[in-house]
Design a protein around this motif. Structure first.
Motif, mmCIF file in Angstrom:
data_model
loop_
_atom_site.group_PDB
_atom_site.id
_atom_site.type_symbol
_atom_site.label_atom_id
_atom_site.label_comp_id
_atom_site.label_asym_id
_atom_site.label_seq_id
_atom_site.Cartn_x
_atom_site.Cartn_y
_atom_site.Cartn_z
ATOM 1 N N HIS A 66 13.206 5.511 13.704
ATOM 2 C CA HIS A 66 12.643 6.539 12.813
ATOM 3 C C HIS A 66 13.136 7.939 13.155
ATOM 4 C CE1 HIS A 66 9.847 7.226 16.162
ATOM 5 N NE2 HIS A 66 9.548 8.376 15.586
ATOM 6 N N LYS A 67 13.598 8.154 14.388
ATOM 7 C CA LYS A 67 14.149 9.451 14.772
ATOM 8 C C LYS A 67 15.644 9.536 14.486
ATOM 9 C CE LYS A 67 12.209 12.354 16.772
ATOM 10 N NZ LYS A 67 11.457 13.529 16.295
ATOM 11 N N LEU A 68 16.298 8.400 14.367
ATOM 12 C CA LEU A 68 17.737 8.376 14.136
ATOM 13 C C LEU A 68 18.095 8.375 12.662
ATOM 14 C CD1 LEU A 68 18.553 5.697 16.847
ATOM 15 C CD2 LEU A 68 19.215 8.101 16.943
ATOM 16 N N SER A 69 17.156 7.980 11.812
ATOM 17 C CA SER A 69 17.424 7.887 10.381
ATOM 18 C C SER A 69 16.323 8.595 9.601
ATOM 19 C CB SER A 69 17.485 6.420 9.950
ATOM 20 O OG SER A 69 17.481 6.314 8.540
ATOM 21 N N PRO A 70 16.679 9.341 8.545
ATOM 22 C CA PRO A 70 15.668 10.037 7.745
ATOM 23 C C PRO A 70 14.930 9.123 6.776
ATOM 24 C CG PRO A 70 17.842 10.434 6.831
ATOM 25 C CD PRO A 70 18.046 9.634 8.100
ATOM 26 N N GLU A 71 15.346 7.857 6.676
ATOM 27 C CA GLU A 71 14.737 6.946 5.717
ATOM 28 C C GLU A 71 13.244 6.758 5.981
ATOM 29 O OE1 GLU A 71 16.068 4.749 2.959
ATOM 30 O OE2 GLU A 71 17.184 6.619 3.044
ATOM 31 N N THR A 72 12.439 6.875 4.926
ATOM 32 C CA THR A 72 11.000 6.617 5.019
ATOM 33 C C THR A 72 10.606 5.673 3.900
ATOM 34 O OG1 THR A 72 10.562 8.800 5.958
ATOM 35 C CG2 THR A 72 8.699 7.637 4.987
ATOM 36 N N THR A 73 9.988 4.572 4.247
ATOM 37 C CA THR A 73 9.556 3.590 3.254
ATOM 38 C C THR A 73 8.047 3.458 3.347
ATOM 39 O OG1 THR A 73 11.621 2.367 3.501
ATOM 40 C CG2 THR A 73 9.803 1.231 2.436
ATOM 41 N N PRO B 2 8.604 -8.253 3.803
ATOM 42 C CA PRO B 2 8.081 -7.248 2.864
ATOM 43 C C PRO B 2 6.677 -6.731 3.183
ATOM 44 C CG PRO B 2 7.833 -9.418 1.921
ATOM 45 C CD PRO B 2 8.545 -9.612 3.236
ATOM 46 N N TYR B 3 6.485 -6.311 4.425
ATOM 47 C CA TYR B 3 5.241 -5.657 4.818
ATOM 48 C C TYR B 3 5.587 -4.295 5.405
ATOM 49 C CZ TYR B 3 3.531 -10.456 4.371
ATOM 50 O OH TYR B 3 3.233 -11.713 3.887
ATOM 51 N N GLN B 4 4.671 -3.351 5.293
ATOM 52 C CA GLN B 4 4.959 -1.957 5.615
ATOM 53 C C GLN B 4 5.625 -1.772 6.977
ATOM 54 O OE1 GLN B 4 4.117 1.269 3.800
ATOM 55 N NE2 GLN B 4 5.759 1.572 5.256
ATOM 56 N N GLY B 5 5.055 -2.356 8.014
ATOM 57 C CA GLY B 5 5.577 -2.129 9.355
ATOM 58 C C GLY B 5 6.941 -2.738 9.601
ATOM 59 N N HIS B 6 7.396 -3.602 8.686
ATOM 60 C CA HIS B 6 8.696 -4.254 8.825
ATOM 61 C C HIS B 6 9.748 -3.630 7.909
ATOM 62 C CE1 HIS B 6 7.157 -7.728 11.235
ATOM 63 N NE2 HIS B 6 6.037 -7.327 10.666
ATOM 64 N N LEU B 7 9.325 -3.122 6.762
ATOM 65 C CA LEU B 7 10.263 -2.525 5.823
ATOM 66 C C LEU B 7 10.908 -1.262 6.384
ATOM 67 C CD1 LEU B 7 8.227 -2.987 2.530
ATOM 68 C CD2 LEU B 7 10.467 -3.996 2.980
ATOM 69 N N SER B 8 10.090 -0.391 6.968
ATOM 70 C CA SER B 8 10.613 0.906 7.418
ATOM 71 C C SER B 8 11.752 0.772 8.422
ATOM 72 C CB SER B 8 9.480 1.760 8.000
ATOM 73 O OG SER B 8 8.594 2.170 6.978
ATOM 74 N N PRO B 9 11.580 0.032 9.535
ATOM 75 C CA PRO B 9 12.697 -0.060 10.482
ATOM 76 C C PRO B 9 13.929 -0.728 9.904
ATOM 77 C CG PRO B 9 10.867 -1.472 11.171
ATOM 78 C CD PRO B 9 10.365 -0.621 10.070
ATOM 79 N N MET B 10 13.769 -1.692 8.975
ATOM 80 C CA MET B 10 14.948 -2.333 8.392
ATOM 81 C C MET B 10 15.733 -1.347 7.526
ATOM 82 S SD MET B 10 16.711 -5.164 8.348
ATOM 83 C CE MET B 10 15.818 -6.723 8.531
ATOM 84 N N PHE B 11 15.035 -0.534 6.748
ATOM 85 C CA PHE B 11 15.738 0.450 5.922
ATOM 86 C C PHE B 11 16.351 1.560 6.777
ATOM 87 C CE2 PHE B 11 13.331 -1.305 2.273
ATOM 88 C CZ PHE B 11 14.417 -1.542 1.448
ATOM 89 N N GLN B 12 15.702 1.899 7.867
ATOM 90 C CA GLN B 12 16.296 2.871 8.785
ATOM 91 C C GLN B 12 17.576 2.329 9.403
ATOM 92 O OE1 GLN B 12 12.783 3.262 11.155
ATOM 93 N NE2 GLN B 12 11.779 4.604 9.666
ATOM 94 N N LEU B 13 17.559 1.054 9.769
ATOM 95 C CA LEU B 13 18.760 0.412 10.299
ATOM 96 C C LEU B 13 19.854 0.367 9.233
ATOM 97 C CD1 LEU B 13 20.231 -1.208 12.530
ATOM 98 C CD2 LEU B 13 19.179 -3.268 11.563
ATOM 99 N N ALA B 14 19.483 0.039 8.007
ATOM 100 C CA ALA B 14 20.465 -0.021 6.920
ATOM 101 C C ALA B 14 21.174 1.321 6.754
ATOM 102 C CB ALA B 14 19.773 -0.419 5.614
ATOM 103 N N ALA B 15 20.402 2.407 6.786
ATOM 104 C CA ALA B 15 20.998 3.740 6.628
ATOM 105 C C ALA B 15 21.937 4.071 7.777
ATOM 106 C CB ALA B 15 19.890 4.784 6.516
ATOM 107 N N LEU B 16 21.582 3.660 8.980
ATOM 108 C CA LEU B 16 22.444 3.937 10.132
ATOM 109 C C LEU B 16 23.745 3.145 10.059
ATOM 110 C CD1 LEU B 16 19.805 4.011 13.001
ATOM 111 C CD2 LEU B 16 21.242 5.910 12.280
ATOM 112 N N LEU B 17 23.678 1.890 9.666
ATOM 113 C CA LEU B 17 24.889 1.085 9.547
ATOM 114 C C LEU B 17 25.826 1.662 8.490
ATOM 115 C CD1 LEU B 17 23.355 -2.507 9.773
ATOM 116 C CD2 LEU B 17 24.681 -1.319 11.532
ATOM 117 N N ARG B 18 25.235 2.203 7.422
ATOM 118 C CA ARG B 18 26.042 2.823 6.369
ATOM 119 C C ARG B 18 26.599 4.168 6.808
ATOM 120 N NH1 ARG B 18 23.112 6.151 1.930
ATOM 121 N NH2 ARG B 18 22.841 7.196 3.907
ATOM 122 N N ASP B 19 25.725 5.039 7.358
ATOM 123 C CA ASP B 19 26.123 6.416 7.657
ATOM 124 C C ASP B 19 27.017 6.511 8.880
ATOM 125 O OD1 ASP B 19 24.616 7.173 5.508
ATOM 126 O OD2 ASP B 19 22.882 7.811 6.688
#
Length: 460
Positions: free
Chosen positions: A251-258, A23-40
């Protein structure tokens, strides 16, 4: 049993991936981007476990991603440590998360008959006790590494490096410019380190990170790509006992921004008023700290450079301040008329803005990737951890940046800023940055890496 913030019923019957970010900024963003890619792209159901500390807002994410709080229990003084001693806070948080993490995964597996089975758990690789606990749950485990392949190899080799005398106990050690066999182009001074810690504490923590890479698991996911780390990825795969998936740049493959801080969007309008490639953007990321002396020299150097600047001065940037929740004060008398100072910025949009011509950065991996992908030349000022590794690659492997000189004063700072923005060396690294951007965009155009990961997850 953990409570649900958002029901995981969406996606019932599909294979489910459970993710647990650090739960730190530099770790949250890539995990949520990965989550969106696995879903989409993968059609997988996604559940995100999260801590109460820096808890995400489910309303800011797609409605079919389920969020489950684990409700870790930290003493008040341990919570307060986050602003003072990140290392101590992390170790307390890691230990506190083990039991509720286990309970959350067990609960999700009990629901498997209705929701679709749990295909795997994806953890941030920097979890330590949690990662060891996950390996004992009987569920396929993958680790997301939010650092480069080069840094991963550095960590894997850490025990050998210690035995061979390559670990720098003091920053200005006389061996700091000595090459490290097997990790070229790294020198001794470029290896992962934590300045300001005593040697024993630093080595103990890095050893734990190294050992965590050997925890039994099914695979490793890396936020990197062949255009910048093909050789390092090949060597890392040969050193690992499991398959590695290079699925970046996320960050280029997923629009997610945290973001844990609201960005000052007015800085984009300020950039609109400047000519192309005329502004240097300055940010030391979300957790790096500098001393008051270095901070003041940064301010005076930017002022003296004559270059327009956009500077992120966030709370906690200056170490040792009485109140880490307050934005540090600029030195008296410094002329800020050519610049804009903000507590946080929408970095990806700033780097993509035509007016941005340079990026003064701590060279955290997310920032390094974002600079590369926008073709922005960098002025590197590494602070700790993997930032020295990234800096060496930025300056000597890819040739897309310059490093600030070790003797840090306002005159040299001003000269370095001018050289990056209008000097011959700046022109050279800018040309290299443009070429690397083209290669990065070619990687983004391909979905092969993420498709391979999805296929692998489905096979578990």
């Amino acid at each position: 049993m953990p409570s649900l913030e958002r029901s995981p019923d969406a996606g019932a019957g599909r294979r489910r991936v459970v993710l647990f970010p650090l739960p730190y900024q530099g770790h949250l963003s890539p995990m949520f981007q990965l989550a969106a890619l696995l879903r989409d792209r993968g059609g997988l159901a996604v559940t995100v476990l999260h801590t109460d500390f820096n808890a995400p807002d489910p309303a800011r994410h797609p409605p079919d991603i389920a969020f489950v709080p684990i409700h870790e229990s930290l003493a008040e003084e341990e919570q307060a440590a986050a602003a003072v001693d990140l290392h101590a806070h992390f170790l307390s948080l890691d230990a506190a998360c083990v039991a509720p993490f286990r309970a959350a995964v067990a609960s999700l597996r009990e629901k498997a008959e209705d929701d679709g089975d749990v295909a795997c758990v994806v953890l941030d690789s920097n979890w330590l006790a949690v990662l060891a606990a996950a390996a004992e749950l009987g569920v396929p485990l993958l680790a997301l590494r939010t650092v480069s392949a080069a840094t991963s190899r550095n960590l894997l080799a850490f025990r050998r490096l210690c035995d061979d005398g390559y670990v720098v106990p003091v920053v200005n050690d006389e061996r700091r410019d000595e090459p490290v066999p097997g990790l070229e182009p790294l020198r001794v001074g470029d290896l992962v380190r934590y300045d300001g810690w005593d040697v024993e504490k630093s080595c103990e923590f890095i050893t734990k990170l190294s050992d965590a890479m050997r925890v039994p698991m099914s695979g490793v996911i890396l936020n990197t790509f062949d255009a910048i780390e093909a050789d390092e990825l090949g060597k890392l795969q040969a050193e690992l006992s499991v398959r590695a998936f290079a699925v970046g740049p996320l960050h280029k493959l997923s629009p997610e921004t945290t973001t844990l801080r609201p960005p000052h969007r007015g800085c984009l309008a300020w950039l609109d008023a400047h000519p192309p490639r005329s502004v240097i953007y300055v940010s030391m990321g979300s957790v790096a700290k500098v001393s008051r002396k270095v901070f003041d020299e940064m301010a005076w150097g930017l002022s003296a450079s004559g270059v327009p600047f956009l500077w992120v001065v966030r709370p906690g940037l200056v170490g040792g301040e009485d109140d880490a929740t307050v934005v540090p004060q600029l030195p008296d008398g410094v002329d800020m008329s050519r610049g804009m100072v903000v507590p946080w910025a929408p970095q990806r949009e700033v780097l993509a803005h035509p007016a941005t011509g340079g990026f003064w950065t701590h060279c955290g991996w997310n920032s390094t990737l974002e600079g590369i992908c926008e073709g922005v030349p960098m002025l590197a000022q590494p602070c700790f951890s993997d930032q020295t590794v990234n800096t060496r690659y930025v300056t000597h492997q890819w040739g897309v940046g310059m490093e600030l000189v070790k003797v840090f004063d306002r005159v040299r700072v001003g000269e370095a800023v001018r050289e990056l923005m209008v000097g011959e060396e700046g022109d050279r690294v800018r040309d290299n940055a443009r070429r690397l951007r083209i290669q990065a965009n070619q990687c983004v155009a391909s979905t092969r890496a993420i498709d391979d990961l999805v296929e692998f997850v489905r096979s578990l």
